[in-house]
Design an enzyme around this catalytic site. Structure first.
Site, PDB file in Angstrom:
ATOM      1  N   SER A 261       0.838  -1.202   0.000  1.00 20.62           N
ATOM      2  CA  SER A 261       0.000   0.000   0.000  1.00 20.62           C
ATOM      3  C   SER A 261       0.868   1.245   0.000  1.00 20.62           C
ATOM      4  O   SER A 261       1.926   1.283   0.623  1.00 20.62           O
ATOM      5  CB  SER A 261      -0.921   0.023   1.221  1.00 20.62           C
ATOM      6  OG  SER A 261      -1.707   1.205   1.217  1.00 20.62           O
TER       7      SER A 261
ATOM      8  N   LYS B 140      -4.619  -6.625   3.323  1.00 19.75           N
ATOM      9  CA  LYS B 140      -4.594  -5.525   2.347  1.00 19.75           C
ATOM     10  C   LYS B 140      -6.001  -5.234   1.824  1.00 19.75           C
ATOM     11  O   LYS B 140      -6.369  -4.069   1.591  1.00 19.75           O
ATOM     12  CB  LYS B 140      -3.663  -5.887   1.178  1.00 19.75           C
ATOM     13  CG  LYS B 140      -3.626  -4.840   0.052  1.00 19.75           C
ATOM     14  CD  LYS B 140      -3.238  -3.457   0.564  1.00 19.75           C
ATOM     15  CE  LYS B 140      -2.799  -2.522  -0.566  1.00 19.75           C
ATOM     16  NZ  LYS B 140      -3.772  -2.332  -1.624  1.00 19.75           N
TER      17      LYS B 140
ATOM     18  N   HIS C 153      -7.707  -3.247   4.452  1.00 20.75           N
ATOM     19  CA  HIS C 153      -7.127  -1.901   4.380  1.00 20.75           C
ATOM     20  C   HIS C 153      -7.845  -1.079   3.321  1.00 20.75           C
ATOM     21  O   HIS C 153      -8.250   0.067   3.556  1.00 20.75           O
ATOM     22  CB  HIS C 153      -5.641  -2.001   4.046  1.00 20.75           C
ATOM     23  CG  HIS C 153      -5.002  -0.712   3.614  1.00 20.75           C
ATOM     24  ND1 HIS C 153      -5.198  -0.163   2.363  1.00 20.75           N
ATOM     25  CD2 HIS C 153      -4.182   0.140   4.262  1.00 20.75           C
ATOM     26  CE1 HIS C 153      -4.529   0.976   2.263  1.00 20.75           C
ATOM     27  NE2 HIS C 153      -3.900   1.181   3.406  1.00 20.75           N
ATOM     28  N   ASN C 154      -8.032  -1.667   2.136  1.00 21.87           N
ATOM     29  CA  ASN C 154      -8.683  -0.936   1.049  1.00 21.87           C
ATOM     30  C   ASN C 154     -10.149  -0.667   1.352  1.00 21.87           C
ATOM     31  O   ASN C 154     -10.694   0.364   0.951  1.00 21.87           O
ATOM     32  CB  ASN C 154      -8.541  -1.712  -0.255  1.00 21.87           C
ATOM     33  CG  ASN C 154      -7.133  -1.630  -0.828  1.00 21.87           C
ATOM     34  OD1 ASN C 154      -6.184  -1.320  -0.114  1.00 21.87           O
ATOM     35  ND2 ASN C 154      -6.994  -1.912  -2.105  1.00 21.87           N
TER      36      ASN C 154
ATOM     37  N   GLU D 152     -10.186   2.223   3.510  1.00 20.54           N
ATOM     38  CA  GLU D 152      -9.868   3.364   2.642  1.00 20.54           C
ATOM     39  C   GLU D 152     -11.125   3.867   1.928  1.00 20.54           C
ATOM     40  O   GLU D 152     -11.370   5.085   1.859  1.00 20.54           O
ATOM     41  CB  GLU D 152      -8.812   2.932   1.633  1.00 20.54           C
ATOM     42  CG  GLU D 152      -8.398   3.978   0.621  1.00 20.54           C
ATOM     43  CD  GLU D 152      -7.431   3.401  -0.400  1.00 20.54           C
ATOM     44  OE1 GLU D 152      -7.620   3.666  -1.609  1.00 20.54           O
ATOM     45  OE2 GLU D 152      -6.503   2.675  -0.001  1.00 20.54           O
TER      46      GLU D 152
END
Length: 457
Positions: free
Chosen positions: A130, A184, A187-188, A191
């Protein structure tokens, strides 16, 4: 030029930046690309760093340039291209070699590929990266999923190129097989939620209070000095201050109201539902991106301007962001239990503090909370509960004002609904259980005696 320690296939934006990062940290690297003609221009752009980069014409040359056990990093689009490149490299590799997929792959694919390659003696790593191009070049946050042996081989190469927070490298071993890509993905998802709530606050100031882009941008710049300090708030301030040189208008005002997405936000919601977890704020953000491309309803207009207080909106955004993070970490905890991953949630928060898109001061506050939360719900940790209670009134007031003004705040509303639902001593699920028993004999639990019960409705 020394012997390369790692190979990289795929010289797109991220691959090129990551290769330069390796070289800039003194790590000799070999590179190759499907379009071999890209090599010469890339090496020219590398300047003095080209002395540490070996250009290879094809996958076979890349493999031959590396010492055993070979480490080959794939920086290519996820999905079928990864499977195709595995098929290309596999006949060229030897037992003990490792392939690393550093794209945004579905963690289910990573688990499948790990099982298939392990049976042939080839290591496989799913590496979440990232930080975009700037992060890849100067220090990304990285989440590694794979065996401990793979982590031992890659750690000396990844820690030097990782972002650092107060000297701590922002890279860690998440667990086996798909753990890194799953983290990940979440995480996105966070986001998506963070960006959507920022956009909702922007909308309240623009359409509810009548502020222009520059004034809103200045407000975000001020917020970036306080508890909301983060890469996305900083970016928002910069974006809103930008002016189109051709028209003299704020650049943001000239951009079509239609947001794109590549799928990781949806994946987060899908996996949360599979795990029986709440991702309501992320789901609202994904839905809002979909709605942005739909035809508009006629007559659906704001009911008039209201005064939205900046301090109230600042605290509302803090509350929404906190809830989105709590939901995200809850999803990761459930996945760790489901798949047997030894996920250290506090370490996840720590490696997200620099390099990645959602880096923020909030993560620095959450890391010790996660470290001491134990096995109970994270939101019940005293520090998390106190932090939420201090900003929740502002979230309620902001959402109420938005609804009264007919301004959409789907993600902020979802955050408030989550908090209100969990704050009720007694909810309304008792009626749902009664309905399920009435039409399907699904049973229910009574509050005055143990065991499953039924009723003749």
């Amino acid at each position: 030029m020394g012997q390369p320690r790692i190979g990289l296939y795929g010289l797109g934006t991220m691959g090129s930046a990551l290769a330069l990062n390796f070289a800039g940290r003194g790590i000799d690297i070999a590179v190759a690309n499907r379009e071999a003609e890209w090599l010469a221009p890339f090496l020219d752009r590398a300047g003095p760093l080209a002395d540490r980069i070996t250009g290879c014409a094809d996958p076979a040359a890349l493999v031959l340039s590396l010492p055993r056990p070979r480490l080959i990093l794939l920086m290519i689009p996820s999905g079928a291209p990864v499977d195709a490149m595995i098929d290309t490299f596999l006949p060229l590799l030897s037992p003990g070699d490792t392939l690393i997929d550093a794209g945004n792959s579905d963690f289910h694919d990573t688990r499948r590929r790990t099982a298939a390659l392990t049976g042939q003696g080839i290591g496989f790593v799913g590496l979440g990266v990232s930080g975009g191009e700037e992060g890849a070049r100067n220090g990304p946050s990285m989440m590694l999923g794979g065996s401990r042996d793979s982590w031992s081989l890659l750690r000396p190469l990844l820690e030097p190129i990782a972002a650092r927070f107060q000297g701590d490298p922002c890279v860690a071993h998440m667990g086996p097989d798909g753990a890194g890509h799953f983290v990940k993905t979440v995480h996105n998802g966070i986001e998506y939620a963070d960006m959507q709530m920022i956009a909702e606050v922007y909308g309240l100031m623009r359409d509810g209070a009548g502020w222009g882009a520059a004034r809103i941008g200045a407000l975000f710049a001020e917020w970036d000095k306080g508890p909301l300090r983060s890469f996305l708030v900083e970016t928002t301030a910069r974006v809103l201050a930008a002016v189109d040189p051709e028209t003299g208008q704020p650049m943001v005002d000239l951009i079509r109201d239609r947001a794109g997405q590549k799928g990781t936000g949806r994946w987060t919601v899908i996996e949360a539902l599979r795990l029986g977890q709440s991702a309501s704020v992320i789901e609202a953000a994904v839905a809002a991106r979909g709605w942005s491309g739909l035809p508009r309803l006629s007559g659906a207009k704001p009911a008039g301007q209201r005064q939205f207080q900046p301090e109230q909106l600042e605290n509302a955004l803090q509350a929404g962001r906190l809830i989105a993070h709590l939901q995200g970490f809850g999803i990761m905890r459930a996945a760790a239990e489901e798949y047997g991953w030894p996920l250290d949630l506090a370490r996840v928060a720590e490696i997200w503090r620099a390099g990645c898109i959602i880096r923020s001061d909030l993560l620095d506050r959450l890391a010790p909370i996660l470290r001491g939360a134990g096995d109970g719900p994270i939101y019940l940790a005293p520090e998390a509960a106190d932090l939420l209670s201090s900003v929740l009134p502002a979230l309620r007031a902001s959402v109420s004002q938005a609804v009264a003004t007919a301004l959409p705040v789907p993600a902020l509303s979802a955050a408030l609904a989550w908090a209100d639902s969990l704050a009720q001593p007694r909810g309304t699920a008792n009626l749902i259980q009664a309905q399920r028993d009435a039409f399907g004999r699904h049973g229910f639990e009574r509050i005055d005696r143990p065991g499953e019960a039924h009723f003749d409705w």
